[in-house]
Write a protein that holds these residues in place. Sequence first.
Motif, PDB file in Angstrom:
ATOM      1  N   SER A 118       8.863  -6.269  11.779  1.00  0.00           N
ATOM      2  CA  SER A 118       8.200  -6.109  10.484  1.00  0.00           C
ATOM      3  C   SER A 118       7.266  -4.900  10.535  1.00  0.00           C
ATOM      4  CB  SER A 118       7.405  -7.373  10.151  1.00  0.00           C
ATOM      5  OG  SER A 118       6.394  -7.090   9.205  1.00  0.00           O
ATOM      6  N   ILE A 119       7.178  -4.159   9.449  1.00  0.00           N
ATOM      7  CA  ILE A 119       6.279  -3.003   9.419  1.00  0.00           C
ATOM      8  C   ILE A 119       4.829  -3.441   9.583  1.00  0.00           C
ATOM      9  CG2 ILE A 119       5.963  -2.983   6.907  1.00  0.00           C
ATOM     10  CD1 ILE A 119       6.337   0.109   9.213  1.00  0.00           C
ATOM     11  N   ASN A 120       4.547  -4.704   9.279  1.00  0.00           N
ATOM     12  CA  ASN A 120       3.191  -5.244   9.425  1.00  0.00           C
ATOM     13  C   ASN A 120       2.998  -6.024  10.733  1.00  0.00           C
ATOM     14  OD1 ASN A 120       2.355  -4.213   6.944  1.00  0.00           O
ATOM     15  ND2 ASN A 120       3.000  -6.048   5.817  1.00  0.00           N
ATOM     16  N   ALA A 121       3.930  -5.834  11.654  1.00  0.00           N
ATOM     17  CA  ALA A 121       3.897  -6.605  12.903  1.00  0.00           C
ATOM     18  C   ALA A 121       2.640  -6.370  13.722  1.00  0.00           C
ATOM     19  CB  ALA A 121       5.137  -6.280  13.749  1.00  0.00           C
ATOM     20  N   THR A 122       2.065  -5.176  13.625  1.00  0.00           N
ATOM     21  CA  THR A 122       0.882  -4.862  14.444  1.00  0.00           C
ATOM     22  C   THR A 122      -0.422  -4.992  13.667  1.00  0.00           C
ATOM     23  OG1 THR A 122       1.112  -2.499  13.936  1.00  0.00           O
ATOM     24  CG2 THR A 122       2.220  -3.306  15.914  1.00  0.00           C
ATOM     25  N   GLY A 123      -0.346  -5.568  12.466  1.00  0.00           N
ATOM     26  CA  GLY A 123      -1.579  -5.812  11.719  1.00  0.00           C
ATOM     27  C   GLY A 123      -1.752  -5.003  10.456  1.00  0.00           C
ATOM     28  N   PHE A 124      -0.813  -4.140  10.132  1.00  0.00           N
ATOM     29  CA  PHE A 124      -0.911  -3.388   8.882  1.00  0.00           C
ATOM     30  C   PHE A 124      -0.699  -4.322   7.698  1.00  0.00           C
ATOM     31  CE2 PHE A 124       0.353   0.190  11.750  1.00  0.00           C
ATOM     32  CZ  PHE A 124      -0.832   0.901  11.623  1.00  0.00           C
ATOM     33  N   THR A 125      -1.044  -3.857   6.519  1.00  0.00           N
ATOM     34  CA  THR A 125      -0.969  -4.703   5.322  1.00  0.00           C
ATOM     35  C   THR A 125      -0.168  -4.027   4.212  1.00  0.00           C
ATOM     36  OG1 THR A 125      -3.106  -3.819   4.566  1.00  0.00           O
ATOM     37  CG2 THR A 125      -3.137  -5.882   5.831  1.00  0.00           C
ATOM     38  N   PHE A 126       0.958  -3.449   4.547  1.00  0.00           N
ATOM     39  CA  PHE A 126       1.815  -2.870   3.521  1.00  0.00           C
ATOM     40  C   PHE A 126       2.236  -3.965   2.542  1.00  0.00           C
ATOM     41  CE2 PHE A 126       2.421   0.338   6.847  1.00  0.00           C
ATOM     42  CZ  PHE A 126       2.358   1.517   6.110  1.00  0.00           C
ATOM     43  N   GLU A 127       2.203  -3.636   1.260  1.00  0.00           N
ATOM     44  CA  GLU A 127       2.541  -4.619   0.233  1.00  0.00           C
ATOM     45  C   GLU A 127       3.989  -5.071   0.375  1.00  0.00           C
ATOM     46  OE1 GLU A 127       2.209  -5.147  -4.631  1.00  0.00           O
ATOM     47  OE2 GLU A 127       1.644  -3.254  -3.672  1.00  0.00           O
ATOM     48  N   ASN A 128       4.185  -6.376   0.289  1.00  0.00           N
ATOM     49  CA  ASN A 128       5.517  -6.994   0.402  1.00  0.00           C
ATOM     50  C   ASN A 128       6.210  -6.646   1.717  1.00  0.00           C
ATOM     51  OD1 ASN A 128       5.284  -8.128  -2.210  1.00  0.00           O
ATOM     52  ND2 ASN A 128       5.961  -6.198  -3.126  1.00  0.00           N
ATOM     53  N   ASP A 129       5.390  -6.326   2.732  1.00  0.00           N
ATOM     54  CA  ASP A 129       5.940  -6.014   4.058  1.00  0.00           C
ATOM     55  C   ASP A 129       6.958  -4.871   3.994  1.00  0.00           C
ATOM     56  OD1 ASP A 129       5.976  -6.332   6.782  1.00  0.00           O
ATOM     57  OD2 ASP A 129       7.474  -7.927   6.768  1.00  0.00           O
TER      58      ASP A 129
END
Length: 252
Positions: A193-204
């Motif tokens: 997931s693009i948010n796997a490291t803690g980012f908060t991109f909308e809708n992943d």
Amino acid sequence: MYKKYAVVILVLIALTSCTQDKSIEFSSQSLTEKELSYCEDKDCPEVTINYVEVFGNESIAERINNKINSFIYQSLLLGEDTTPTAKTIEEAATGFIEVYYADKEQFPDMAGKYFAEISVNEIYNTDNHICFELRQYLYTGGAHGYGTTTFLNIDPRTGEELSANELFKNKNKFVNFAEEKFRAQQEIDKNESINATGFTFENDKFSLPESFGFIKDSLIFVYNQYEIASYADGPIELKIALKEAKPFLKID
């Protein structure tokens, strides 16, 4: 024969005049609270504004200066109003300071003075593209201040802003390419997931900031604080070499 030469000379003069008429130049300008008449007898909060003023072709320079000034006016606007009424940078700076004194009167125990630091710099310049970096950092109370970095891409032949569609051949393909670069930079596997490291991109889903800039050898994207991560993480920057981005660009 002489008439033919005269016509050629007149055409060359006209072409030269047109070329010169469209040329623009830049001048560095600055303003601090110490230069404001409002602060002559007051201990005003610190305001520092460094910016570029454009000269040359009158209509083109006016369009660019209006965009630069609009950014400065908007940056200094506090309170509920969302549309600046200032007509000059001095007026906008004075308005910022007036709000500080009004708030201070309402909340006498308010800790710390307000603070504003704004800059506009020319960071990229070709015959058909100028890029300005727009930075602002304000403290208006609370635990910490907040700053942003954005960019303004301009066609120097018209003074109008260049949109993403005017700069990119295929924005969607470029976003996919940029995601690969971002994942490599942040060490996120392509299968994660693009948010796997803690980012908060909308809708992943990966996305680029709306604002992007050009420097000598790179495209630059800045995610400001809170855009995709916490305040503590600070701004997150993605650079892509222009030689790698060139297949996706419409202009040099």
